[in-house]
Write a protein that holds these residues in place. Structure first.
Motif, PDB file in Angstrom:
ATOM      1  N   THR A 171       0.551  -0.656  -0.178  1.00 24.36           N
ATOM      2  CA  THR A 171      -0.191   0.151  -0.815  1.00 24.36           C
ATOM      3  C   THR A 171       1.196   1.267  -0.116  1.00 24.36           C
ATOM      4  O   THR A 171       1.877   1.496  -0.162  1.00 24.36           O
ATOM      5  N   MET A 172      -0.068   2.757  -0.134  1.00 29.23           N
ATOM      6  CA  MET A 172       0.504   3.759  -0.247  1.00 29.23           C
ATOM      7  C   MET A 172       2.144   3.961  -0.716  1.00 29.23           C
ATOM      8  O   MET A 172       3.430   4.276  -0.262  1.00 29.23           O
ATOM      9  N   PRO A 173       2.390   2.958  -2.225  1.00 28.69           N
ATOM     10  CA  PRO A 173       3.850   3.664  -3.020  1.00 28.69           C
ATOM     11  C   PRO A 173       3.961   5.160  -2.979  1.00 28.69           C
ATOM     12  O   PRO A 173       5.251   5.410  -3.090  1.00 28.69           O
ATOM     13  N   GLU A 174       3.205   5.840  -2.276  1.00 33.85           N
ATOM     14  CA  GLU A 174       4.148   7.704  -2.168  1.00 33.85           C
ATOM     15  C   GLU A 174       5.066   7.146  -1.401  1.00 33.85           C
ATOM     16  O   GLU A 174       5.993   8.043  -1.438  1.00 33.85           O
ATOM     17  N   LEU A 175       4.928   7.220   0.123  1.00 30.37           N
ATOM     18  CA  LEU A 175       5.848   6.300   0.980  1.00 30.37           C
ATOM     19  C   LEU A 175       6.922   5.909   0.281  1.00 30.37           C
ATOM     20  O   LEU A 175       7.999   6.499   0.914  1.00 30.37           O
ATOM     21  N   ARG A 176       7.145   5.233  -0.265  1.00 30.42           N
ATOM     22  CA  ARG A 176       8.413   4.360  -0.566  1.00 30.42           C
ATOM     23  C   ARG A 176       8.915   5.637  -1.899  1.00 30.42           C
ATOM     24  O   ARG A 176      10.230   5.157  -1.768  1.00 30.42           O
ATOM     25  N   ARG A 177       8.244   6.129  -2.516  1.00 29.52           N
ATOM     26  CA  ARG A 177       8.332   6.497  -3.215  1.00 29.52           C
ATOM     27  C   ARG A 177       9.539   7.988  -3.208  1.00 29.52           C
ATOM     28  O   ARG A 177      10.607   8.279  -3.112  1.00 29.52           O
ATOM     29  N   LEU A 178       8.657   8.370  -1.981  1.00 29.50           N
ATOM     30  CA  LEU A 178       9.694   9.185  -0.813  1.00 29.50           C
ATOM     31  C   LEU A 178      10.634   8.738  -0.811  1.00 29.50           C
ATOM     32  O   LEU A 178      11.770   9.746  -0.227  1.00 29.50           O
ATOM     33  N   VAL A 179      10.549   7.782  -0.426  1.00 21.89           N
ATOM     34  CA  VAL A 179      11.959   7.435   0.169  1.00 21.89           C
ATOM     35  C   VAL A 179      13.268   7.021  -0.653  1.00 21.89           C
ATOM     36  O   VAL A 179      14.447   7.610  -0.489  1.00 21.89           O
ATOM     37  N   TRP A 180      13.049   6.461  -1.487  1.00 18.88           N
ATOM     38  CA  TRP A 180      13.703   6.443  -2.525  1.00 18.88           C
ATOM     39  C   TRP A 180      14.266   8.169  -3.589  1.00 18.88           C
ATOM     40  O   TRP A 180      15.101   8.062  -3.326  1.00 18.88           O
ATOM     41  N   ASP A 181      13.021   8.778  -3.334  1.00 17.55           N
ATOM     42  CA  ASP A 181      13.611   9.909  -4.150  1.00 17.55           C
ATOM     43  C   ASP A 181      14.843  11.083  -2.544  1.00 17.55           C
ATOM     44  O   ASP A 181      15.675  11.641  -3.132  1.00 17.55           O
ATOM     45  N   MET A 182      14.321  10.715  -1.241  1.00 10.44           N
ATOM     46  CA  MET A 182      15.204  10.819  -0.332  1.00 10.44           C
ATOM     47  C   MET A 182      16.484  10.218  -0.756  1.00 10.44           C
ATOM     48  O   MET A 182      17.085  11.400  -0.168  1.00 10.44           O
ATOM     49  N   VAL A 183      16.780   9.519  -0.826  1.00 10.07           N
ATOM     50  CA  VAL A 183      17.746   8.931  -1.096  1.00 10.07           C
ATOM     51  C   VAL A 183      18.551   9.200  -2.264  1.00 10.07           C
ATOM     52  O   VAL A 183      19.716   9.301  -1.947  1.00 10.07           O
ATOM     53  N   PHE A 184      17.975   9.485  -3.338  1.00 14.26           N
ATOM     54  CA  PHE A 184      18.599   9.799  -4.779  1.00 14.26           C
ATOM     55  C   PHE A 184      19.128  11.003  -4.387  1.00 14.26           C
ATOM     56  O   PHE A 184      20.317  11.550  -4.651  1.00 14.26           O
ATOM     57  N   ALA A 185      18.482  12.153  -3.949  1.00 17.69           N
ATOM     58  CA  ALA A 185      17.977  13.563  -3.451  1.00 17.69           C
ATOM     59  C   ALA A 185      19.780  13.649  -2.200  1.00 17.69           C
ATOM     60  O   ALA A 185      20.515  15.138  -2.730  1.00 17.69           O
ATOM     61  N   VAL A 186      19.761  12.834  -1.771  1.00 16.94           N
ATOM     62  CA  VAL A 186      20.984  12.832  -0.388  1.00 16.94           C
ATOM     63  C   VAL A 186      22.246  12.858  -1.544  1.00 16.94           C
ATOM     64  O   VAL A 186      23.207  12.773  -1.367  1.00 16.94           O
ATOM     65  N   LEU A 187      22.033  11.780  -2.248  1.00 10.94           N
ATOM     66  CA  LEU A 187      23.029  10.914  -2.913  1.00 10.94           C
ATOM     67  C   LEU A 187      23.775  13.029  -4.491  1.00 10.94           C
ATOM     68  O   LEU A 187      24.644  12.791  -4.163  1.00 10.94           O
ATOM     69  N   VAL A 188      22.675  12.963  -4.248  1.00 12.43           N
ATOM     70  CA  VAL A 188      23.494  13.674  -5.400  1.00 12.43           C
ATOM     71  C   VAL A 188      23.683  15.310  -5.033  1.00 12.43           C
ATOM     72  O   VAL A 188      24.499  15.572  -5.665  1.00 12.43           O
ATOM     73  N   ILE A 189      22.378  15.421  -3.284  1.00  9.63           N
ATOM     74  CA  ILE A 189      23.114  16.644  -2.668  1.00  9.63           C
ATOM     75  C   ILE A 189      25.034  16.250  -2.543  1.00  9.63           C
ATOM     76  O   ILE A 189      25.884  17.438  -2.685  1.00  9.63           O
ATOM     77  N   LEU A 190      25.031  15.307  -1.691  1.00 14.36           N
ATOM     78  CA  LEU A 190      26.458  14.838  -1.469  1.00 14.36           C
ATOM     79  C   LEU A 190      27.991  15.020  -3.064  1.00 14.36           C
ATOM     80  O   LEU A 190      28.393  15.465  -2.406  1.00 14.36           O
ATOM     81  N   VAL A 191      27.401  14.260  -3.586  1.00 17.12           N
ATOM     82  CA  VAL A 191      27.806  14.357  -4.733  1.00 17.12           C
ATOM     83  C   VAL A 191      28.206  16.036  -5.164  1.00 17.12           C
ATOM     84  O   VAL A 191      29.906  16.344  -5.930  1.00 17.12           O
ATOM     85  N   LEU A 192      27.465  16.745  -5.126  1.00 13.96           N
ATOM     86  CA  LEU A 192      27.956  18.354  -5.872  1.00 13.96           C
ATOM     87  C   LEU A 192      28.308  19.323  -4.915  1.00 13.96           C
ATOM     88  O   LEU A 192      29.230  19.228  -5.203  1.00 13.96           O
ATOM     89  N   THR A 193      27.678  19.021  -3.437  1.00  7.94           N
ATOM     90  CA  THR A 193      28.865  19.529  -2.489  1.00  7.94           C
ATOM     91  C   THR A 193      30.337  18.925  -2.594  1.00  7.94           C
ATOM     92  O   THR A 193      31.081  19.967  -2.455  1.00  7.94           O
TER      93      THR A 193
END
Length: 496
Positions: A171-193
């Motif tokens: 149920t609630m794929p939005e929550l799973r998407r939120l987790v993956w989006d956050m993982v991807f965002a953190v990786l992008v932020i770390l790489v760019l920083t």
């Protein structure tokens, strides 16, 4: 920026910037996903705090349907045997990521999911369990489902239960998407920083290093006339400035060495010329003696005196060159002592007076200092100064009647010595350079005056080593005045 400051800044950027960006990203993604859940599940009061509590969200999402089912179970329990009603109810639950199961007695009567649910059916709570768990039951084990139960009694007396099944894992794929989006965002932020900080630090280090590398190439190729321009106040900029200072010193040292080599070559040339002239004269007169040209006592006396004078000239020249070598290595042997000015200069004038008289040069002497005035000086070296100056005056005397005046004055804390002649004088363009080594106002070495060209440079060195100063005034065709000052000796009273 200092390297230490740069590293501290990088540390805080690494520690704070990704965290701040992650918080911003989480807030943005959460806002989007919360709105999506609100739209999908029909929840209006969902918040960030209960977003992470899946069971609470599922409970609130199916709460309205559950209330309707509870009322229907009391008013018309047989409606749960009506397939059309069950399909409508199941359709409503599907919109909330759930489905319906109806159990009659102990048998499965209706299942709103196409998947096999036998394992789930065996795990469903028994009739009456909803009395104790009104908010629903979480079945962990393998099925991981959130179950809300409505008990009912059919008209034929059989007991039954209607279940709202919400699969937690699906149920609630939005929550799973939120987790993956956050993982991807953190990786992008770390790489760019990391990339930005690496580029910033690399640029701060590489730019001055490239300048140093280019400067090193210039020096390796023997080019010392370039300029290393540096901005900034960090350690690498300071290193570049030190390198630039080193380059300037190397250039100055190289220039001095070239000048020194040129002076040495000129010295050798001067020595060759100035020694050759008296030696040639000595050889000529000695040959005249040996060939019998000096056939009278008068001629013999003249020849011998000439040879003697030429030998004296050579001796003075060699003494000057010897003294010059001591100047060049700062090994002048000084012997300082207290000297009475009046007595000392009276003796000096008496010594030079005989030589000047023999050359038909009139000497005048004036001493204006007190009888007890003292100076701290090396008597021998100051005598050398006076002899060199007077020798220069005699050398360039161009008038039938020569005149030389020596004056000693009291000028406050100093005594000032003035030596004036009526020689040919010095041109204004030459006057600033007369104390330079090897400088001669007569550019041709064919001058009959001779000399090594270092006499006045020796004078200047001696006077400066005594803490004094020397200078000259001259008018071409009228004569020259040489001035030098020596500090007077003064006893400092001791306070008891």
């Amino acid at each position: 920026m200092k390297l230490k400051t740069r590293l501290i800044t990088a540390f805080f950027v690494i520690a704070c910037v990704p965290l701040m960006l992650a918080v911003i990203a989480f807030a943005g993604f959460s806002y989007v996903q919360v709105n999506a859940l609100k739209t999908k599940l029909g929840i209006t009061d969902i918040s960030y705090e209960n977003l992470a509590n899946t069971l609470q969200v599922l409970n609130e999402a199916t709460e309205d349907v559950f209330d309707q089912m509870s009322i229907k179970a009391e008013e018309d329990p047989d409606a749960y045997l009506d397939q059309s009603y069950l399909e409508t109810l199941n359709q409503e639950l599907e919109d909330k990521s759930s489905y319906l199961i109806v159990r009659k007695d102990k048998s499965l009567y209706y299942c709103g999911s196409a998947e096999s649910n036998l394992r789930l059916f065996r795990e469903l709570p028994s009739y009456g369990a909803s009395v104790y768990k009104a908010d629903g039951t979480y079945i962990a084990q393998d099925v991981q489902a959130y179950v809300k139960q409505v008990d009912l009694v059919f008209s034929d007396g059989d007991k039954g239960s209607a279940f709202i099944i919400s699969s937690v894992s699906n149920t609630m794929p939005e929550l799973r998407r939120l987790v993956w989006d956050m993982v991807f965002a953190v990786l992008v932020i770390l790489v760019l920083t990391g990339a930005c900080l690496s580029a910033w630090i690399y640029r701060g280090i590489n730019t001055p290093l490239q300048k140093l590398r280019e400067a090193t190439r210039h020096i390796k190729d023997g080019d010392l006339d370039f300029e290393l321009k540096v901005d900034g106040k960090d350690e690498f900029s300071e290193l570049c400035r030190d390198f630039e200072e080193m380059r300037q010193r190397l250039r100055d040292s190289n220039t001095e060495k070239e000048a020194y080599d040129k002076e040495n070559k000129e010295l050798i040339s001067n020595i060759s010329h100035d020694l050759k002239t008296p030696i040639t004269a000595i050889k000529g007169y000695m040959e005249g003696i040996m060939d019998g040209v000096a056939d009278t006592p008068e001629k013999m006396d003249k020849y011998i005196r000439t040879v003697y004078n030429k030998a004296n000239d050579m001796d003075r020249l060699i003494n000057e060159l010897t003294f010059y070598s001591k100047i060049d290595t700062n090994r002048i042997p000084y012997n300082f002592s207290k000297i009475n000015v009046s007595d000392y200069f009276d003796d000096c004038v008496e010594d030079v007076g005989l030589e000047l008289e023999s050359k038909n040069i009139e000497l005048s002497y004036f001493n204006y200092v007190d009888k007890d005035t003292l100076v701290i000086a090396d008597a021998e070296q100051i005598k050398r100064v006076i002899n060199n100056i007077i020798g220069n005056s005699i050398k360039y005397l161009d008038k039938p009647k020569g005149y030389l005046s020596i004056r000693v004055r009291d000028v406050g804390d100093f005594i000032q010595v003035e030596i004036e002649d009526n020689g040919k004088g010095i041109a204004a363009k030459d006057l600033p350079n007369i104390f330079d080594r090897f400088y001669r106002t007569d550019s041709s070495r064919n001058s009959s005056k001779g000399g090594s060209g270092i006499g006045l440079s020796i004078v200047k060195k001696i006077i400066e080593d005594h803490g004094g100063k020397i200078w000259a005034n001259s008018k071409l065709g009228a004569g020259t005045v040489m001035y030098f000052v020596l500090r007077k000796y003064q006893e400092v009273p001791i306070n008891e």
